[in-house]
Design an enzyme around this catalytic site. Structure first.
Site, mmCIF file in Angstrom:
data_model
loop_
_atom_site.group_PDB
_atom_site.id
_atom_site.type_symbol
_atom_site.label_atom_id
_atom_site.label_comp_id
_atom_site.label_asym_id
_atom_site.label_seq_id
_atom_site.Cartn_x
_atom_site.Cartn_y
_atom_site.Cartn_z
ATOM 1 N N GLU A 47 0.854 -1.179 0.000
ATOM 2 C CA GLU A 47 0.000 0.000 0.000
ATOM 3 C C GLU A 47 0.897 1.238 0.000
ATOM 4 O OE1 GLU A 47 -2.777 -0.233 3.227
ATOM 5 O OE2 GLU A 47 -3.238 -2.335 2.803
ATOM 6 N N ASP A 74 -4.989 8.412 10.868
ATOM 7 C CA ASP A 74 -3.644 7.935 11.170
ATOM 8 C C ASP A 74 -3.131 8.466 12.493
ATOM 9 O OD1 ASP A 74 -3.254 6.471 8.742
ATOM 10 O OD2 ASP A 74 -3.148 8.392 7.705
#
Length: 261
Positions: free
Chosen positions: A46, A57
């Site tokens: 990814e 995140d």
């Protein structure tokens, strides 16, 4: 056949997908990282598009995004680097992961077309609303054979999970907790109950578990409740600990989770 479909067709378990932020730790490190991951048996990669407000995140990936943006990484450059890496790595699935803002600035259909041209096999867009996906993105997924891979969390209803399973391809990205990305020592019983619940839904698409995987315990738990694991924050830490030496970082990661290259 899309490379993601091919991977899941030939490998039923213990799939390992690794996330990294393009442009971290250096602007020109993307191709070396892809090569090192692919050459050492990683199943899927990814490639993260750095963004100034990565809401899903944790601190580690936020930091990597900030560094990558300061280094000058942008979506155009990222895609050109992926194209270069693809000439040497024709088989490994590559997934582009990023937030809507830079993708919309690029242009959504132009992005799908460019992804097809450079060898991207799927998109993960954490802040893409499902209704918008159905209206504007699903037709492009079918046109270019590039699935948008949806995330589910412990808070996602069964009804929505079934909608995702019925309308999205690739695989289902199971977020291990409702928190942001980051490493954990182990999954708690509540998380394991969530894994078992999703496994019992009889979904048609394969699942990978991400967020919090950094050691043999969490890796093996993820693999025992799904088709495999996604590791991001811990690999970013490995890159930092090895001063950007991609080969050493991959070796460090594999050793930490109890796998051999």
């Amino acid at each position: 056949m899309n490379r993601i479909q091919h991977l899941f067709g030939r490998k039923k378990s213990d799939i390992l997908s690794i996330y990294f932020t393009a442009g971290f730790p250096a602007l020109d490190s993307t191709t070396a990282i892809i090569d090192s991951l692919a050459d050492n048996g990683i199943d899927m990669i990814e490639v993260g598009v750095p963004f100034s407000d990565p809401m899903a995140d944790g601190e580690v990936i936020q930091h990597s995004s900030s560094v990558a943006l300061r280094n000058g990484m942008n979506l155009n450059l990222l895609l050109s680097q992926v194209a270069e890496a693809r000439t040497r790595q024709p088989d490994i699935p590559l997934v582009l992961m990023g937030y809507l803002n830079p993708m919309m600035q690029y242009g959504i259909e132009p992005l799908f077309k460019k992804c097809k041209d450079v060898g991207i096999d799927g998109l993960i867009i954490p802040d893409l609303p499902f209704a918008e996906y159905m209206r504007d993105y699903k037709p492009l997924c079918e046109k270019y054979d590039i699935p948008v891979i949806m995330l589910i969390t412990p808070e996602t209803s069964d009804e929505r999970i079934r909608l995702i399973d019925d309308n999205c391809n690739g695989f289902i990205y199971m977020v291990s907790s409702a928190s942001t990305t980051g490493t954990k020592d182990r999954f708690n019983e509540e998380q394991k109950a969530y894994f078992r619940h999703i496994a019992g839904l009889g979904l048609s698409h394969r699942r990978l578990i991400g967020f919090g995987i950094s050691n043999p315990v969490t890796f093996n738990d993820a693999c025992s409740h799904s088709s495999g694991a996604i590791i991001g924050s811990f690999f970013i830490k490995c890159l930092e600990a090895t001063s950007g030496d991609a080969k050493a970082a991959v070796s460090r990661l594999l050793s930490a989770i109890g796998k051999e290259a």
